[in-house]
Design a protein around this motif. Structure first.
Motif, PDB file in Angstrom:
ATOM      1  N   ILE A  78       0.852  -1.184   0.000  1.00  0.00           N
ATOM      2  CA  ILE A  78       0.000   0.000   0.000  1.00  0.00           C
ATOM      3  C   ILE A  78       0.888   1.234   0.000  1.00  0.00           C
ATOM      4  CG2 ILE A  78      -1.971  -1.069   1.136  1.00  0.00           C
ATOM      5  CD1 ILE A  78      -0.853   0.016   3.787  1.00  0.00           C
ATOM      6  N   ALA A  79       0.372   2.339  -0.509  1.00  0.00           N
ATOM      7  CA  ALA A  79       1.171   3.557  -0.569  1.00  0.00           C
ATOM      8  C   ALA A  79       1.372   4.162   0.825  1.00  0.00           C
ATOM      9  CB  ALA A  79       0.521   4.578  -1.498  1.00  0.00           C
ATOM     10  N   LYS A  80       0.293   4.235   1.595  1.00  0.00           N
ATOM     11  CA  LYS A  80       0.346   4.831   2.926  1.00  0.00           C
ATOM     12  C   LYS A  80      -0.543   4.023   3.858  1.00  0.00           C
ATOM     13  CE  LYS A  80      -0.079   9.194   3.403  1.00  0.00           C
ATOM     14  NZ  LYS A  80      -0.607  10.552   3.426  1.00  0.00           N
ATOM     15  N   LEU A  81      -0.163   3.955   5.103  1.00  0.00           N
ATOM     16  CA  LEU A  81      -0.917   3.178   6.084  1.00  0.00           C
ATOM     17  C   LEU A  81      -2.363   3.651   6.189  1.00  0.00           C
ATOM     18  CD1 LEU A  81      -0.548   0.845   8.104  1.00  0.00           C
ATOM     19  CD2 LEU A  81      -0.111   2.575   9.856  1.00  0.00           C
ATOM     20  N   ASP A  82      -2.595   4.965   6.106  1.00  0.00           N
ATOM     21  CA  ASP A  82      -3.969   5.455   6.253  1.00  0.00           C
ATOM     22  C   ASP A  82      -4.852   5.126   5.047  1.00  0.00           C
ATOM     23  OD1 ASP A  82      -3.148   7.336   4.387  1.00  0.00           O
ATOM     24  OD2 ASP A  82      -3.682   9.068   5.608  1.00  0.00           O
ATOM     25  N   ARG A  83      -4.270   4.648   3.950  1.00  0.00           N
ATOM     26  CA  ARG A  83      -5.077   4.175   2.820  1.00  0.00           C
ATOM     27  C   ARG A  83      -5.648   2.798   3.136  1.00  0.00           C
ATOM     28  NH1 ARG A  83      -7.454   7.546   0.677  1.00  0.00           N
ATOM     29  NH2 ARG A  83      -7.109   8.283   2.748  1.00  0.00           N
ATOM     30  N   HIS A  89      -7.488  -0.930  15.755  1.00  0.00           N
ATOM     31  CA  HIS A  89      -7.941  -2.312  15.876  1.00  0.00           C
ATOM     32  C   HIS A  89      -7.749  -3.071  14.562  1.00  0.00           C
ATOM     33  CE1 HIS A  89     -10.264  -5.714  17.304  1.00  0.00           C
ATOM     34  NE2 HIS A  89     -11.031  -5.625  16.232  1.00  0.00           N
ATOM     35  N   PHE A  90      -8.116  -2.433  13.445  1.00  0.00           N
ATOM     36  CA  PHE A  90      -7.976  -3.091  12.145  1.00  0.00           C
ATOM     37  C   PHE A  90      -6.512  -3.382  11.830  1.00  0.00           C
ATOM     38  CE2 PHE A  90      -7.263  -3.224   7.636  1.00  0.00           C
ATOM     39  CZ  PHE A  90      -8.263  -4.076   7.191  1.00  0.00           C
ATOM     40  N   ILE A  91      -5.658  -2.383  12.001  1.00  0.00           N
ATOM     41  CA  ILE A  91      -4.224  -2.547  11.711  1.00  0.00           C
ATOM     42  C   ILE A  91      -3.614  -3.609  12.616  1.00  0.00           C
ATOM     43  CG2 ILE A  91      -1.963  -1.408  11.669  1.00  0.00           C
ATOM     44  CD1 ILE A  91      -3.835  -0.496   9.407  1.00  0.00           C
ATOM     45  N   SER A  92      -3.979  -3.586  13.887  1.00  0.00           N
ATOM     46  CA  SER A  92      -3.480  -4.573  14.836  1.00  0.00           C
ATOM     47  C   SER A  92      -3.908  -5.982  14.424  1.00  0.00           C
ATOM     48  CB  SER A  92      -3.998  -4.246  16.236  1.00  0.00           C
ATOM     49  OG  SER A  92      -3.559  -5.203  17.150  1.00  0.00           O
ATOM     50  N   SER A  97      -2.551 -11.282  11.723  1.00  0.00           N
ATOM     51  CA  SER A  97      -2.930 -12.277  10.709  1.00  0.00           C
ATOM     52  C   SER A  97      -1.684 -12.814  10.013  1.00  0.00           C
ATOM     53  CB  SER A  97      -3.871 -11.650   9.679  1.00  0.00           C
ATOM     54  OG  SER A  97      -3.146 -10.839   8.777  1.00  0.00           O
ATOM     55  N   ARG A  98      -1.901 -13.731   9.122  1.00  0.00           N
ATOM     56  CA  ARG A  98      -0.772 -14.303   8.386  1.00  0.00           C
ATOM     57  C   ARG A  98      -0.446 -13.497   7.137  1.00  0.00           C
ATOM     58  NH1 ARG A  98      -2.793 -19.965   6.995  1.00  0.00           N
ATOM     59  NH2 ARG A  98      -4.391 -18.577   6.237  1.00  0.00           N
ATOM     60  N   CYS A  99      -1.128 -12.387   6.930  1.00  0.00           N
ATOM     61  CA  CYS A  99      -0.919 -11.588   5.722  1.00  0.00           C
ATOM     62  C   CYS A  99       0.166 -10.538   5.957  1.00  0.00           C
ATOM     63  CB  CYS A  99      -2.219 -10.902   5.321  1.00  0.00           C
ATOM     64  SG  CYS A  99      -2.082 -10.036   3.758  1.00  0.00           S
ATOM     65  N   GLU A 100       1.227 -10.656   5.206  1.00  0.00           N
ATOM     66  CA  GLU A 100       2.311  -9.680   5.303  1.00  0.00           C
ATOM     67  C   GLU A 100       1.928  -8.450   4.501  1.00  0.00           C
ATOM     68  OE1 GLU A 100       7.042  -9.226   4.274  1.00  0.00           O
ATOM     69  OE2 GLU A 100       6.094 -11.170   4.091  1.00  0.00           O
ATOM     70  N   HIS A 108      10.230   0.224   6.391  1.00  0.00           N
ATOM     71  CA  HIS A 108      11.010  -0.473   7.418  1.00  0.00           C
ATOM     72  C   HIS A 108      10.366  -0.349   8.804  1.00  0.00           C
ATOM     73  CE1 HIS A 108      13.992  -1.127   4.394  1.00  0.00           C
ATOM     74  NE2 HIS A 108      14.053   0.172   4.156  1.00  0.00           N
ATOM     75  N   ALA A 109       9.092  -0.018   8.825  1.00  0.00           N
ATOM     76  CA  ALA A 109       8.391   0.164  10.106  1.00  0.00           C
ATOM     77  C   ALA A 109       8.309  -1.150  10.869  1.00  0.00           C
ATOM     78  CB  ALA A 109       6.994   0.711   9.851  1.00  0.00           C
ATOM     79  N   ASN A 110       8.520  -1.041  12.159  1.00  0.00           N
ATOM     80  CA  ASN A 110       8.374  -2.224  13.022  1.00  0.00           C
ATOM     81  C   ASN A 110       6.981  -2.197  13.641  1.00  0.00           C
ATOM     82  OD1 ASN A 110       8.392  -0.509  15.309  1.00  0.00           O
ATOM     83  ND2 ASN A 110      10.612  -0.631  15.461  1.00  0.00           N
ATOM     84  N   PRO A 111       6.581  -3.240  14.362  1.00  0.00           N
ATOM     85  CA  PRO A 111       5.230  -3.269  14.945  1.00  0.00           C
ATOM     86  C   PRO A 111       4.904  -2.060  15.822  1.00  0.00           C
ATOM     87  CG  PRO A 111       6.169  -5.458  14.997  1.00  0.00           C
ATOM     88  CD  PRO A 111       7.264  -4.531  14.540  1.00  0.00           C
TER      89      PRO A 111
END
Length: 170
Positions: A78-83, A89-92, A97-100, A108-111
């Protein structure tokens, strides 16, 4: 998040039909994800485009993109996380999930970073909502007529319903 798969599924989204019709936001996102994918050696196997508010949980194209990622063991790009969502809750849940997935604006963002950015995006969504409500209230005070001037007339098009009420009622 690290990119383990060599396949990518891209997801681009804008919030309104007018943004979708102009294509500018979609093109900018598409360019960013394609540039990232080619830069790290990912092969894009599918692209999913959605014109839908990020507030809505039922986004069919996002659901299809995630299913394609699972099926092909691909990375969601995705281009940006807010897209993706402005909801912690959704992002967490997606992180669990198993989807990378990878957001091109912070590859390079970490959790921890993803959680913080999701919280900031959620906060911004709430702020946008409050600003919009305040602007609409101010417009109403100035006498601006809000809403669709035709009301729900467009919902009656093609409707074959006989009115139930009689004019003989008093």
């Amino acid at each position: 998040m690290s990119v383990q798969s060599r396949r990518a599924v891209t997801y681009v989204r804008v919030s309104t039909a007018r943004q979708g019709a102009s294509g500018l936001g979609l093109d900018a996102q598409r360019s960013a994800v394609q540039s990232y994918a080619s830069g790290v050696g990912l092969s894009i196997i599918a692209e999913f485009v959605e014109v839908e508010s990020g507030k809505r949980a039922d986004r069919p194209q996002l659901t299809a993109a995630l299913a394609a990622c699972m099926l092909h063991r691909a990375t969601l790009v995705i281009a940006k996380l807010d897209r993706l969502a402005r909801n912690v809750h959704f992002i967490s849940g997606l992180m669990e999930s198993r989807c990378e997935f990878v957001a091109v604006d912070m590859p390079h963002a970490n959790p921890l970073t993803l959680h913080l950015m999701a919280a900031m995006a959620e906060h911004e969504a709430a702020a946008i909502s409050e600003r919009t409500k305040a602007a609409l209230a101010a417009a109403k005070v100035r006498g601006v007529r809000l809403g669709n001037p035709n009301g729900a007339k467009h919902l009656l098009a093609g409707c074959d319903v006989t009115p139930v009420f009689s004019s003989s009622w008093s």
